[in-house]
Design an enzyme around this catalytic site. Structure first.
Site, PDB file in Angstrom:
ATOM      1  N   ASP A   1       3.411 -21.549  37.780  1.00  0.00           N
ATOM      2  CA  ASP A   1       3.373 -23.001  37.604  1.00  0.00           C
ATOM      3  C   ASP A   1       2.069 -23.585  38.144  1.00  0.00           C
ATOM      4  OD1 ASP A   1       4.285 -25.470  36.904  1.00  0.00           O
ATOM      5  OD2 ASP A   1       5.758 -25.636  38.505  1.00  0.00           O
TER       6      ASP A   1
ATOM      7  N   ARG B   1      -1.898 -28.991  36.554  1.00  0.00           N
ATOM      8  CA  ARG B   1      -2.473 -29.686  37.713  1.00  0.00           C
ATOM      9  C   ARG B   1      -3.803 -29.062  38.115  1.00  0.00           C
ATOM     10  NH1 ARG B   1       2.933 -29.365  40.905  1.00  0.00           N
ATOM     11  NH2 ARG B   1       3.423 -28.125  39.057  1.00  0.00           N
TER      12      ARG B   1
ATOM     13  N   ARG C   1      -5.743 -29.119  29.533  1.00  0.00           N
ATOM     14  CA  ARG C   1      -4.553 -28.320  29.857  1.00  0.00           C
ATOM     15  C   ARG C   1      -4.676 -26.928  29.236  1.00  0.00           C
ATOM     16  NH1 ARG C   1      -0.267 -30.747  32.180  1.00  0.00           N
ATOM     17  NH2 ARG C   1       1.081 -29.048  31.524  1.00  0.00           N
TER      18      ARG C   1
ATOM     19  N   HIS D   1      -4.264 -23.305  31.040  1.00  0.00           N
ATOM     20  CA  HIS D   1      -3.427 -22.154  30.654  1.00  0.00           C
ATOM     21  C   HIS D   1      -4.299 -20.896  30.463  1.00  0.00           C
ATOM     22  CE1 HIS D   1       0.131 -24.532  30.526  1.00  0.00           C
ATOM     23  NE2 HIS D   1      -0.218 -25.254  29.488  1.00  0.00           N
TER      24      HIS D   1
ATOM     25  N   GLU E   1      12.729 -24.736  27.413  1.00  0.00           N
ATOM     26  CA  GLU E   1      12.496 -26.182  27.602  1.00  0.00           C
ATOM     27  C   GLU E   1      11.052 -26.568  27.274  1.00  0.00           C
ATOM     28  OE1 GLU E   1      14.165 -24.223  29.987  1.00  0.00           O
ATOM     29  OE2 GLU E   1      16.028 -24.944  29.089  1.00  0.00           O
TER      30      GLU E   1
ATOM     31  N   LEU F   1       3.408   0.365  34.990  1.00  0.00           N
ATOM     32  CA  LEU F   1       3.869  -0.986  35.331  1.00  0.00           C
ATOM     33  C   LEU F   1       4.629  -1.541  34.135  1.00  0.00           C
ATOM     34  CD1 LEU F   1       3.708  -3.457  37.320  1.00  0.00           C
ATOM     35  CD2 LEU F   1       1.715  -4.210  36.019  1.00  0.00           C
TER      36      LEU F   1
ATOM     37  N   ARG G   1       6.937 -18.450  43.226  1.00  0.00           N
ATOM     38  CA  ARG G   1       6.731 -19.669  42.437  1.00  0.00           C
ATOM     39  C   ARG G   1       5.506 -20.395  42.979  1.00  0.00           C
ATOM     40  NH1 ARG G   1      10.459 -23.844  39.331  1.00  0.00           N
ATOM     41  NH2 ARG G   1       8.704 -25.024  38.532  1.00  0.00           N
TER      42      ARG G   1
ATOM     43  N   ARG H   1      12.420 -25.106  42.854  1.00  0.00           N
ATOM     44  CA  ARG H   1      13.535 -24.984  41.910  1.00  0.00           C
ATOM     45  C   ARG H   1      13.384 -23.702  41.084  1.00  0.00           C
ATOM     46  NH1 ARG H   1      11.085 -30.025  40.397  1.00  0.00           N
ATOM     47  NH2 ARG H   1       9.423 -29.631  38.905  1.00  0.00           N
TER      48      ARG H   1
ATOM     49  N   SER I   1      14.159 -23.506  37.752  1.00  0.00           N
ATOM     50  CA  SER I   1      13.747 -23.829  36.380  1.00  0.00           C
ATOM     51  C   SER I   1      14.304 -22.850  35.350  1.00  0.00           C
ATOM     52  CB  SER I   1      12.215 -23.891  36.277  1.00  0.00           C
ATOM     53  OG  SER I   1      11.736 -24.952  37.042  1.00  0.00           O
TER      54      SER I   1
ATOM     55  N   GLU J   1      14.678 -12.649  46.917  1.00  0.00           N
ATOM     56  CA  GLU J   1      13.976 -13.433  47.933  1.00  0.00           C
ATOM     57  C   GLU J   1      12.980 -14.322  47.196  1.00  0.00           C
ATOM     58  OE1 GLU J   1      14.443 -13.263  51.293  1.00  0.00           O
ATOM     59  OE2 GLU J   1      16.117 -11.903  50.873  1.00  0.00           O
TER      60      GLU J   1
HETATM   61  C1  FPP Z   1       3.332 -23.909  33.882  1.00  0.00           C
HETATM   62  O1  FPP Z   1       2.254 -24.738  34.197  1.00  0.00           O
HETATM   63  C2  FPP Z   1       2.868 -22.847  33.021  1.00  0.00           C
HETATM   64  C3  FPP Z   1       3.271 -22.636  31.761  1.00  0.00           C
HETATM   65  C4  FPP Z   1       4.267 -23.492  31.089  1.00  0.00           C
HETATM   66  C5  FPP Z   1       2.714 -21.560  30.956  1.00  0.00           C
HETATM   67  C6  FPP Z   1       2.334 -20.315  31.714  1.00  0.00           C
HETATM   68  C7  FPP Z   1       1.456 -19.511  30.873  1.00  0.00           C
HETATM   69  C8  FPP Z   1       0.390 -18.817  31.306  1.00  0.00           C
HETATM   70  C9  FPP Z   1      -0.023 -18.660  32.690  1.00  0.00           C
HETATM   71  C10 FPP Z   1      -0.422 -18.130  30.304  1.00  0.00           C
HETATM   72  C11 FPP Z   1      -0.031 -16.676  30.188  1.00  0.00           C
HETATM   73  C12 FPP Z   1       0.768 -16.596  29.002  1.00  0.00           C
HETATM   74  C13 FPP Z   1       1.056 -15.493  28.318  1.00  0.00           C
HETATM   75  C14 FPP Z   1       1.746 -15.661  27.061  1.00  0.00           C
HETATM   76  C15 FPP Z   1       0.738 -14.113  28.703  1.00  0.00           C
HETATM   77  P1  FPP Z   1       2.368 -26.273  33.833  1.00  0.00           P
HETATM   78  O2  FPP Z   1       1.710 -26.488  32.535  1.00  0.00           O
HETATM   79  O3  FPP Z   1       3.790 -26.703  33.900  1.00  0.00           O
HETATM   80  O4  FPP Z   1       1.550 -26.918  34.996  1.00  0.00           O
HETATM   81  P2  FPP Z   1       1.778 -28.348  35.629  1.00  0.00           P
HETATM   82  O5  FPP Z   1       3.186 -28.363  36.173  1.00  0.00           O
HETATM   83  O6  FPP Z   1       0.761 -28.414  36.705  1.00  0.00           O
HETATM   84  O7  FPP Z   1       1.574 -29.352  34.545  1.00  0.00           O
END
Ligand code: FPP
Length: 254
Positions: free
Chosen positions: A36, A40, A49, A53, A83, A147, A200, A206, A208, A219
């Site tokens: 997560d 941000r 954004r 990612h 979601e 892995l 997390r 949470r 989620s 843990e």
């Molecule tokens: C949450 O951050 C992150 C996600 C919803 C996507 C996680 C995906 C990656 C790290 C890319 C790797 C993906 C693959 C398919 C290998 P957020 O967007 O909710 O962040 P925020 O809460 O700060 O807005």
């Protein structure tokens, strides 16, 4: 202010250099990660954004290598939840594109490094071409053992439980025959041990909807660090902290 909160959150002191770390005494076998904070991180770094990612994806590459170094055998990553469809179409498209790019560009290297890919979630809502790529990646890496990486993509824990119950009913399983072990065998994670540790990032407390059945005795390690900044040093700290936890599974020590 943010820095103060972050400092407060920071757990136990950590080794300054983990390059020479050979292994931990008793590392978790199965680690789940809720990656997560990409959004941000992007905002804090004046990026889009999508770039957030992408940065998260780059970090994932590093964490895969670190996992092997630290003795973790199975990693489950939460890449797209059921979601997440409610996000703006552009962001959803971006996340789909990232998964496609990872498969196109990284599959061979992952394979060479002994990574076995598995998928957790519903495939059928994804674009058929992406479904094919995912199925190919699973098949291509199926004999690797260094892995195991479970990619939770279009995954939701409640949905997983509902699907499992539907399959039980379709298999005419009687109510008396339903046990925890049997239900586990109907989950996407059938045959895999439950996660020992769930990390997390970005400071939310949470679950989620992530592995809600499997994480009954996991843990948790929660850090304010945004996922793209969660580095080897902090990963090592999370694993070390896990090694010092007293897991009682509802029982007690003498
Ligand atoms: C949450 O951050 C992150 C996600 C919803 C996507 C996680 C995906 C990656 C790290 C890319 C790797 C993906 C693959 C398919 C290998 P957020 O967007 O909710 O962040 P925020 O809460 O700060 O807005």
């Amino acid at each position: 202010m943010l820095d103060t909160i972050r400092d407060k959150f920071r757990p136990t002191p950590q080794p300054k250099n983990t390059d020479d770390v050979v292994g931990l005494p008793n590392p978790p076998y199965h680690v789940g990660i809720i990656m997560d904070g990409n959004g941000r991180w992007a905002k804090a770094n004046n990026k889009t954004r999508f770039q957030g990612h992408r940065a998260g994806t780059e970090n994932l590459r590093r964490i895969l290598t670190d996992s092997v170094d630290f003795g973790v055998k199975m990693l489950t990553i939460y890449a797209f939840s059921t979601e997440n469809w409610t996000r703006p179409p552009r962001e959803v498209k971006g996340l789909m594109k990232i998964l496609e790019m990872v498969i196109d560009r990284e599959l061979e290297e992952l394979h060479q490094n002994g990574v076995r890919l598995r998928h957790l979630g519903q495939l059928n809502r994804l674009d058929p071409a992406l479904q094919q790529k995912i199925l190919h990646a699973l098949d291509y890496t199926k004999n690797n053992e260094d892995l195991i990486v479970n990619v939770a993509f279009n995954y939701g824990g409640r949905n997983e439980i509902i699907e499992a119950v539907q399959k039980l009913i379709n298999d005419n399983v009687t109510s008396e025959a339903v046990t925890e072990a049997l239900l586990s065998d109907y989950m996407y994670t059938a045959g895999s041990p439950d996660p020992d540790l769930i990390i997390r990032t970005s400071g939310e407390f949470r679950t989620s909807n992530f592995l809600i059945w499997q994480a009954a005795y996991a843990e948790y390690y929660i850090t304010p660090t945004y996922w793209p900044d969660f580095d080897r040093e902090e990963y090592y700290r999370a694993l070390s902290e896990f090694c010092n936890r007293d897991r009682r599974y509802g029982g007690r020590n003498k």
